[in-house]
Design a protein around this motif. Structure first.
Motif, PDB file in Angstrom:
ATOM      1  N   GLU A 139      42.733  40.279  48.099  1.00 30.72           N
ATOM      2  CA  GLU A 139      41.287  40.022  48.070  1.00 30.72           C
ATOM      3  C   GLU A 139      40.528  41.251  47.561  1.00 30.72           C
ATOM      4  N   ALA A 140      39.374  40.985  46.981  1.00 38.37           N
ATOM      5  CA  ALA A 140      38.523  42.071  46.490  1.00 38.37           C
ATOM      6  C   ALA A 140      37.958  42.855  47.675  1.00 38.37           C
ATOM      7  N   ASN A 141      37.768  44.133  47.458  1.00 38.68           N
ATOM      8  CA  ASN A 141      37.158  45.034  48.436  1.00 38.68           C
ATOM      9  C   ASN A 141      38.018  45.222  49.690  1.00 38.68           C
ATOM     10  N   LYS A 142      39.312  45.087  49.546  1.00 40.84           N
ATOM     11  CA  LYS A 142      40.253  45.321  50.650  1.00 40.84           C
ATOM     12  C   LYS A 142      40.951  46.658  50.422  1.00 40.84           C
ATOM     13  N   VAL A 151      41.507  51.209  47.069  1.00 37.99           N
ATOM     14  CA  VAL A 151      40.822  49.940  47.289  1.00 37.99           C
ATOM     15  C   VAL A 151      41.048  49.001  46.101  1.00 37.99           C
ATOM     16  N   ASN A 152      41.162  47.705  46.389  1.00 40.75           N
ATOM     17  CA  ASN A 152      41.261  46.688  45.351  1.00 40.75           C
ATOM     18  C   ASN A 152      39.858  46.341  44.871  1.00 40.75           C
ATOM     19  N   LYS A 153      39.674  46.259  43.544  1.00 41.60           N
ATOM     20  CA  LYS A 153      38.365  45.923  42.984  1.00 41.60           C
ATOM     21  C   LYS A 153      37.962  44.520  43.327  1.00 41.60           C
ATOM     22  N   ILE A 212      42.300  49.799  42.346  1.00 39.89           N
ATOM     23  CA  ILE A 212      43.296  49.072  41.557  1.00 39.89           C
ATOM     24  C   ILE A 212      42.789  47.649  41.378  1.00 39.89           C
ATOM     25  N   GLU A 213      43.408  46.941  40.441  1.00 40.90           N
ATOM     26  CA  GLU A 213      43.099  45.524  40.248  1.00 40.90           C
ATOM     27  C   GLU A 213      44.368  44.729  40.499  1.00 40.90           C
ATOM     28  N   ASP A 214      44.360  43.989  41.588  1.00 43.17           N
ATOM     29  CA  ASP A 214      45.511  43.157  41.956  1.00 43.17           C
ATOM     30  C   ASP A 214      44.962  41.800  42.374  1.00 43.17           C
ATOM     31  N   ASP A 215      45.310  40.748  41.592  1.00 38.12           N
ATOM     32  CA  ASP A 215      44.787  39.419  41.867  1.00 38.12           C
ATOM     33  C   ASP A 215      45.369  38.813  43.137  1.00 38.12           C
ATOM     34  N   SER A 216      46.489  39.330  43.610  1.00 37.81           N
ATOM     35  CA  SER A 216      47.113  38.777  44.815  1.00 37.81           C
ATOM     36  C   SER A 216      46.437  39.279  46.090  1.00 37.81           C
ATOM     37  N   ILE A 254      41.387  55.644  62.386  1.00 37.68           N
ATOM     38  CA  ILE A 254      40.663  54.550  61.736  1.00 37.68           C
ATOM     39  C   ILE A 254      41.686  53.620  61.089  1.00 37.68           C
ATOM     40  N   GLU A 255      41.603  52.338  61.419  1.00 38.06           N
ATOM     41  CA  GLU A 255      42.500  51.344  60.828  1.00 38.06           C
ATOM     42  C   GLU A 255      42.111  51.142  59.365  1.00 38.06           C
ATOM     43  N   THR A 256      43.120  51.112  58.491  1.00 39.95           N
ATOM     44  CA  THR A 256      42.801  51.051  57.071  1.00 39.95           C
ATOM     45  C   THR A 256      43.493  49.911  56.342  1.00 39.95           C
ATOM     46  N   GLU A 257      44.805  49.921  56.253  1.00 44.24           N
ATOM     47  CA  GLU A 257      45.517  48.984  55.374  1.00 44.24           C
ATOM     48  C   GLU A 257      45.236  47.545  55.754  1.00 44.24           C
ATOM     49  N   GLY A 258      44.792  46.782  54.756  1.00 47.57           N
ATOM     50  CA  GLY A 258      44.465  45.376  54.941  1.00 47.57           C
ATOM     51  C   GLY A 258      43.056  45.147  55.461  1.00 47.57           C
ATOM     52  N   ALA A 259      42.363  46.203  55.824  1.00 47.36           N
ATOM     53  CA  ALA A 259      41.003  46.064  56.350  1.00 47.36           C
ATOM     54  C   ALA A 259      39.996  45.988  55.201  1.00 47.36           C
ATOM     55  N   ASP A 260      38.838  45.442  55.490  1.00 46.32           N
ATOM     56  CA  ASP A 260      37.756  45.454  54.510  1.00 46.32           C
ATOM     57  C   ASP A 260      37.284  46.889  54.323  1.00 46.32           C
ATOM     58  N   PHE A 261      36.946  47.220  53.085  1.00 48.87           N
ATOM     59  CA  PHE A 261      36.459  48.566  52.790  1.00 48.87           C
ATOM     60  C   PHE A 261      35.092  48.754  53.444  1.00 48.87           C
ATOM     61  N   ASP A 262      34.954  49.809  54.217  1.00 46.48           N
ATOM     62  CA  ASP A 262      33.687  50.156  54.870  1.00 46.48           C
ATOM     63  C   ASP A 262      33.359  51.601  54.485  1.00 46.48           C
ATOM     64  N   PRO A 263      32.304  51.805  53.704  1.00 39.86           N
ATOM     65  CA  PRO A 263      31.985  53.174  53.262  1.00 39.86           C
ATOM     66  C   PRO A 263      31.639  54.118  54.409  1.00 39.86           C
TER      67      PRO A 263
END
Length: 186
Positions: free
Chosen positions: A158-161, A184-186, A152-156, A134-143
């Motif tokens: 996108e959210a939910n990545k 996952v980024n919040k 984590i919270e990183d403004d640089s 399963i491709e993960t890094e940089g992908a949109d979070f899919d439950p």
């Protein structure tokens, strides 16, 4: 013939006519009763035939549904026959990956080459069974594909990545065998 005899004869004839008429009426009455009974029997037989026809159609539909369901189940069994084996081999894959992360030195170089060969063979077996990562890094979070264990919270970013993969996830054809554990980024 005397008049009494004539009267007697006329009475007898009248009685015979009355008896014949009574017999005819009784015969007609019996015929009507028989016809009514036959009509009732015909109606009962029609109802019974209709009930049996409906029952036969329902049974036939149920049997067709059963055949379709078992065919689907057999196809799914064939399609995912490797699932149990793959699930048991996933920890082995994880251990091979961990072993390959060791620093290479002159002492362990040949061992790591052997481990790498076995690891690639195992990957080939997985590929032959249509097992994919399963491709993960940089992908949109899919439950459905990912299991978020950290946020984590990183403004640089996108959210939910997905920011980082902590453990690989695997698919067998289109079914998730093990979801990827991710950060996952919040």
């Amino acid at each position: 013939m005397s008049e009494n005899e004539k009267k007697e004869e006329v009475k007898q004839e009248e009685q015979e006519i009355v008896d014949e008429t009574t017999e005819e009426v009784n015969a007609e009455s019996e015929s009507v009763d028989e016809n009514n009974e036959l009509e009732v029997q015909i109606e009962e037989l029609k109802n019974e035939k209709e009930e049996l026809t409906n029952r036969m159609l329902r049974l036939q539909a149920e049997f067709d549904n059963y055949k379709r369901r078992t065919l689907k189940e057999r196809e799914a069994d064939r399609k995912y026959k490797a699932q149990d084996m793959v699930q048991e081999l996933l920890p082995v894959m994880d251990n091979f990956e961990r072993a390959l992360q060791v620093e290479v030195s002159e002492e362990n170089k040949s061992i790591l080459e052997g481990i790498d060969m076995v690891y690639r063979q195992l990957q080939d077996v997985f590929a032959s069974q249509d097992v994919s990562i399963i491709e993960t890094e940089g992908a949109d979070f899919d439950p459905n594909l990912h299991h978020a264990v950290m946020q984590i919270e990183d403004d640089s970013i996108e959210a939910n990545k997905v920011v980082e993969e902590l453990q690989k996830g695997y698919l067998l054809k289109d079914r998730v065998i093990r979801p990827a554990m991710v950060k996952v980024n919040k």
